[in-house]
Design an enzyme around this catalytic site. Sequence first.
Site, PDB file in Angstrom:
ATOM      1  N   LEU A  32       0.816  -1.207   0.000  1.00  0.00           N
ATOM      2  CA  LEU A  32       0.000   0.000   0.000  1.00  0.00           C
ATOM      3  C   LEU A  32       0.856   1.266   0.000  1.00  0.00           C
ATOM      4  CD1 LEU A  32      -2.565  -1.114   2.736  1.00  0.00           C
ATOM      5  CD2 LEU A  32      -3.047  -0.887   0.276  1.00  0.00           C
ATOM      6  N   GLY A  34       2.435   4.307   1.518  1.00  0.00           N
ATOM      7  CA  GLY A  34       2.812   4.538   2.904  1.00  0.00           C
ATOM      8  C   GLY A  34       3.278   3.298   3.633  1.00  0.00           C
ATOM      9  N   SER A  35       3.351   2.172   2.936  1.00  0.00           N
ATOM     10  CA  SER A  35       3.777   0.927   3.601  1.00  0.00           C
ATOM     11  C   SER A  35       5.270   0.901   3.884  1.00  0.00           C
ATOM     12  CB  SER A  35       3.389  -0.288   2.746  1.00  0.00           C
ATOM     13  OG  SER A  35       4.045  -0.255   1.489  1.00  0.00           O
ATOM     14  N   GLY A  36       6.023   1.732   3.185  1.00  0.00           N
ATOM     15  CA  GLY A  36       7.472   1.760   3.381  1.00  0.00           C
ATOM     16  C   GLY A  36       8.244   1.123   2.243  1.00  0.00           C
ATOM     17  N   LYS A  37       7.599   0.902   1.108  1.00  0.00           N
ATOM     18  CA  LYS A  37       8.249   0.266  -0.041  1.00  0.00           C
ATOM     19  C   LYS A  37       9.507   1.021  -0.468  1.00  0.00           C
ATOM     20  CE  LYS A  37       4.766   0.706  -2.778  1.00  0.00           C
ATOM     21  NZ  LYS A  37       3.936   1.459  -1.795  1.00  0.00           N
ATOM     22  N   SER A  38       9.338   2.310  -0.746  1.00  0.00           N
ATOM     23  CA  SER A  38      10.463   3.103  -1.257  1.00  0.00           C
ATOM     24  C   SER A  38      11.566   3.243  -0.216  1.00  0.00           C
ATOM     25  CB  SER A  38       9.971   4.488  -1.696  1.00  0.00           C
ATOM     26  OG  SER A  38       9.114   4.390  -2.807  1.00  0.00           O
ATOM     27  N   SER A 105       1.377  -1.709  -7.284  1.00  0.00           N
ATOM     28  CA  SER A 105       1.016  -2.886  -8.091  1.00  0.00           C
ATOM     29  C   SER A 105      -0.034  -3.731  -7.377  1.00  0.00           C
ATOM     30  CB  SER A 105       2.256  -3.720  -8.429  1.00  0.00           C
ATOM     31  OG  SER A 105       3.095  -3.943  -7.322  1.00  0.00           O
TER      32      SER A 105
END
EC number: 2.7.1.25
Length: 207
Positions: A32, A34-38, A105
């Site tokens: 999602l 804001g999940s911290g992916k980047s 995605s």
Amino acid sequence: MTDIVWHQHEIDQAARGRQKNQNPVLLWFTGLSGSGKSTLAGALEHALFEAGFHTYLLDGDNVRHGLCKDLGFSLDDRDENLRRVGEVAKLMVDAGLVVLSAFISPTRAERERVRKLFPEGKFIEVHVSTPLSVCESRDPKGLYAKARKGEIAHFTGISSPYEDPDSAELTIDTSKGDLATQVQALVDYLSALQVIDGEKMVAGLGI
């Protein structure tokens, strides 16, 4: 398209990987907003770069400044956005790089289409499974607030669904533990697969 034939060059992916002392792969960070992916992908890339590995990070916002700047946010445009990213990532992996991508995605079908571009073991799905409540409390871009007001259509997690991966290679909840521990889990996984030589990683991962 019948007159277009793939030209097989003498120097291949394996040779480029050997030159860089690494096994080229794509790590696909999904989750999602804001999940911290980047943040997670960026920290891993920093650690790998500091250890001398050859990487590139494809980020959802960044590709829309050039490669996908002609696309909007309709469902069809989002699908085309990921198709282009998958093809670019495939070329980068062929160039011998360890490629990291950070994209919401949201559907399994989208992610599976990208996976099918790669041979077995070359696509590593990382589900950043941070709960919606945590993502919304972070709201780094103010997008959830706008989505709750109806100002953003088809916003994943609010007005559009997110489909959790069925069998991600790794699952990380960034609301649990610290960033260094989470990056270490990724490094350990890559080392176990012999994507990288774990002994080259610097102490403390450079975070």
